[in-house]
Design a protein around this motif. Structure first.
Motif, short mmCIF file in Angstrom:
data_model
loop_
_atom_site.label_atom_id
_atom_site.label_comp_id
_atom_site.label_asym_id
_atom_site.label_seq_id
_atom_site.Cartn_x
_atom_site.Cartn_y
_atom_site.Cartn_z
N GLU A 120 0.83 -1.21 0.00
CA GLU A 120 0.00 0.00 0.00
C GLU A 120 0.86 1.26 0.00
O GLU A 120 0.47 2.28 -0.55
CB GLU A 120 -0.99 0.00 1.18
CG GLU A 120 -0.39 0.23 2.56
CD GLU A 120 0.38 -0.98 3.11
OE1 GLU A 120 1.11 -0.78 4.08
OE2 GLU A 120 0.24 -2.10 2.57
N ASP A 121 2.04 1.20 0.61
CA ASP A 121 2.99 2.31 0.57
C ASP A 121 4.14 2.04 -0.40
O ASP A 121 4.54 2.93 -1.14
CB ASP A 121 3.59 2.56 1.97
CG ASP A 121 2.61 3.22 2.91
OD1 ASP A 121 1.76 4.00 2.44
OD2 ASP A 121 2.71 2.97 4.12
N GLY A 122 4.65 0.83 -0.38
CA GLY A 122 5.81 0.50 -1.20
C GLY A 122 5.59 0.71 -2.69
O GLY A 122 6.49 1.18 -3.39
N ASP A 123 4.40 0.39 -3.19
CA ASP A 123 4.13 0.55 -4.62
C ASP A 123 4.21 2.01 -5.07
O ASP A 123 4.44 2.29 -6.25
CB ASP A 123 2.77 -0.04 -5.00
CG ASP A 123 2.76 -1.56 -4.94
OD1 ASP A 123 3.85 -2.19 -4.89
OD2 ASP A 123 1.66 -2.14 -4.94
N LEU A 124 4.04 2.94 -4.16
CA LEU A 124 4.16 4.36 -4.49
C LEU A 124 5.59 4.73 -4.89
O LEU A 124 5.81 5.73 -5.57
CB LEU A 124 3.74 5.22 -3.29
CG LEU A 124 2.30 5.07 -2.81
CD1 LEU A 124 2.11 5.81 -1.50
CD2 LEU A 124 1.33 5.55 -3.87
N LEU A 125 6.57 3.93 -4.47
CA LEU A 125 7.98 4.24 -4.70
C LEU A 125 8.47 3.83 -6.08
O LEU A 125 9.54 4.27 -6.51
CB LEU A 125 8.84 3.55 -3.64
CG LEU A 125 8.50 3.89 -2.18
CD1 LEU A 125 9.37 3.07 -1.24
CD2 LEU A 125 8.66 5.38 -1.93
N ASN A 126 7.72 3.01 -6.78
CA ASN A 126 8.14 2.47 -8.07
C ASN A 126 8.53 3.59 -9.04
O ASN A 126 7.69 4.40 -9.45
CB ASN A 126 7.02 1.62 -8.67
CG ASN A 126 7.45 0.89 -9.93
OD1 ASN A 126 8.61 0.89 -10.31
ND2 ASN A 126 6.49 0.27 -10.59
N GLY A 127 9.83 3.64 -9.39
CA GLY A 127 10.35 4.63 -10.33
C GLY A 127 10.49 6.03 -9.77
O GLY A 127 10.89 6.95 -10.50
N LYS A 128 10.19 6.23 -8.52
CA LYS A 128 10.27 7.56 -7.90
C LYS A 128 11.64 7.80 -7.28
O LYS A 128 12.35 6.88 -6.90
CB LYS A 128 9.19 7.72 -6.83
CG LYS A 128 7.79 7.56 -7.34
CD LYS A 128 7.43 8.62 -8.34
CE LYS A 128 5.98 8.48 -8.75
NZ LYS A 128 5.59 9.36 -9.81
N ARG A 129 11.99 9.08 -7.14
CA ARG A 129 13.23 9.49 -6.50
C ARG A 129 13.02 9.43 -4.98
O ARG A 129 12.16 10.13 -4.45
CB ARG A 129 13.63 10.90 -6.91
CG ARG A 129 13.87 11.06 -8.40
CD ARG A 129 14.05 12.50 -8.77
NE ARG A 129 12.81 13.21 -8.48
CZ ARG A 129 12.60 14.51 -8.69
NH1 ARG A 129 13.57 15.25 -9.18
NH2 ARG A 129 11.46 15.07 -8.41
N VAL A 130 13.83 8.60 -4.31
CA VAL A 130 13.63 8.34 -2.88
C VAL A 130 14.84 8.79 -2.07
O VAL A 130 15.98 8.46 -2.39
CB VAL A 130 13.37 6.84 -2.63
CG1 VAL A 130 13.20 6.56 -1.14
CG2 VAL A 130 12.14 6.37 -3.42
N LEU A 131 14.57 9.55 -1.03
CA LEU A 131 15.57 9.92 -0.03
C LEU A 131 15.39 8.98 1.16
O LEU A 131 14.32 8.97 1.78
CB LEU A 131 15.37 11.37 0.41
CG LEU A 131 16.24 11.84 1.58
CD1 LEU A 131 17.71 11.83 1.20
CD2 LEU A 131 15.79 13.21 2.05
N VAL A 132 16.40 8.18 1.46
CA VAL A 132 16.36 7.30 2.63
C VAL A 132 16.94 8.10 3.79
O VAL A 132 18.07 8.60 3.72
CB VAL A 132 17.14 5.99 2.39
CG1 VAL A 132 17.10 5.12 3.64
CG2 VAL A 132 16.55 5.23 1.19
N LEU A 133 16.18 8.19 4.87
CA LEU A 133 16.52 9.07 5.98
C LEU A 133 16.60 8.29 7.29
O LEU A 133 15.78 7.42 7.54
CB LEU A 133 15.42 10.15 6.10
CG LEU A 133 15.57 11.19 7.17
CD1 LEU A 133 16.75 12.13 6.85
CD2 LEU A 133 14.28 12.00 7.28
N ASP A 134 17.59 8.63 8.12
CA ASP A 134 17.68 8.07 9.46
C ASP A 134 18.13 9.17 10.41
O ASP A 134 18.48 10.27 9.96
CB ASP A 134 18.65 6.88 9.48
CG ASP A 134 18.27 5.83 10.53
OD1 ASP A 134 17.48 6.14 11.44
OD2 ASP A 134 18.77 4.70 10.44
#
Length: 179
Positions: free
Chosen positions: A113-127
Motif C-alpha cells: 500500500e505504501d511501497g508501490d508508491l515508490l516504483n520509479g520515484k526518487r527516494v531519499l532514505v533518511l535516518d
C-alpha cells in the motif's frame, strides 16, 4: 570522563547523554523526540544538502519526527518502514537488520500500500544517526524491493567511521567513546 557530549548542529547546541553499548564503548544519544527546535533546524539543513526527491523513506522510530518535518518543509510525502507487521499492510516485504543500538536481530517491513508508491520515484532514505550502516542498508533493500530510485541516504549525524563514508549526506560527525 564526562557523561555527556556537547553537540553543535544546524546552528544550535545540545548536551547529549552518553550510554554504554558494550563494556568498552559508549555512544551519545541523539533523540529528536520532543525537541521541536532541533528537529526543525536539522530538517531545513538536510533539505538544503539533499538532491531533489519525490518521497522520504525512514525506518521506525527515532527518525519519524525528522521525516515528518522534512515532509512539511519540502512538500514531499514520507513513508515509514515499520518494525512489525500491521493488519493494514498488503503483503509486506521483510528485511532483517542488526544495529548498534538494538541487542538482537529485528526486521523492517513495508507493505505494498505504501511501497508501490515508490516504483520509479526518487527516494531519499533518511535516518537519525548513521553508525554501522546496518539499518540504512536494510532500509535501502526495502526501497529497492519496490523499485524506488534512491537519490541519497541522509541523517543529521554520522557516528564513528560512518563519517568517512562518501555515499551518505550528514550534517555533523558524532564520535564514539571508547573506554
Amino acid at each position: 570522563m564526562s557523561n555527556t557530549y556537547k553537540l553543535k548542529i544546524a546552528g544550535i547546541e545540545r548536551e547529549l547523554q552518553k550510554f554504554p553499548v558494550s563494556d568498552n564503548l559508549d555512544i551519545a544519544a541523539f533523540i529528536l523526540f520532543g525537541d521541536v527546535e532541533l528537529t526543525e533546524k536539522c530538517a531545513a539543513a538536510l533539505i538544503e544538502k539533499c538532491p531533489e526527491f519525490d518521497y522520504i523513506v525512514t525506518p521506525e522510530a527515532k527518525s519519524i519526527p525528522l521525516a515528518y518535518e522534512m515532509s512539511k518543509q519540502s512538500g514531499k510525502k514520507y513513508i515509514v518502514i515499520r518494525k512489525g507487521v500491521k493488519v493494514y499492510m498488503d503483503h509486506p516485504v521483510a528485511v532483517s537488520v542488526s544495529s548498534i543500538t538494538t541487542k538482537k536481530e529485528q526486521y523492517l517491513y513495508l507493505g505494498h500500500e505504501d511501497g508501490d508508491l515508490l516504483n520509479g520515484k526518487r527516494v531519499l532514505v533518511l535516518d537519525d544517526v548513521i553508525s554501522t550502516g546496518e539499518s540504512l542498508a536494510a532500509a535501502v533493500k526495502v526501497v529497492e524491493e519496490f523499485n524506488g530510485n534512491i537519490v541519497a541516504c541522509a541523517a543529521p549525524l554520522a557516528e564513528g567511521d560512518a563519517a568517512d563514508r562518501k555515499d551518505i549526506i550528514y550534517l555533523e560527525k558524532l564520535p564514539l567513546f571508547f573506554k
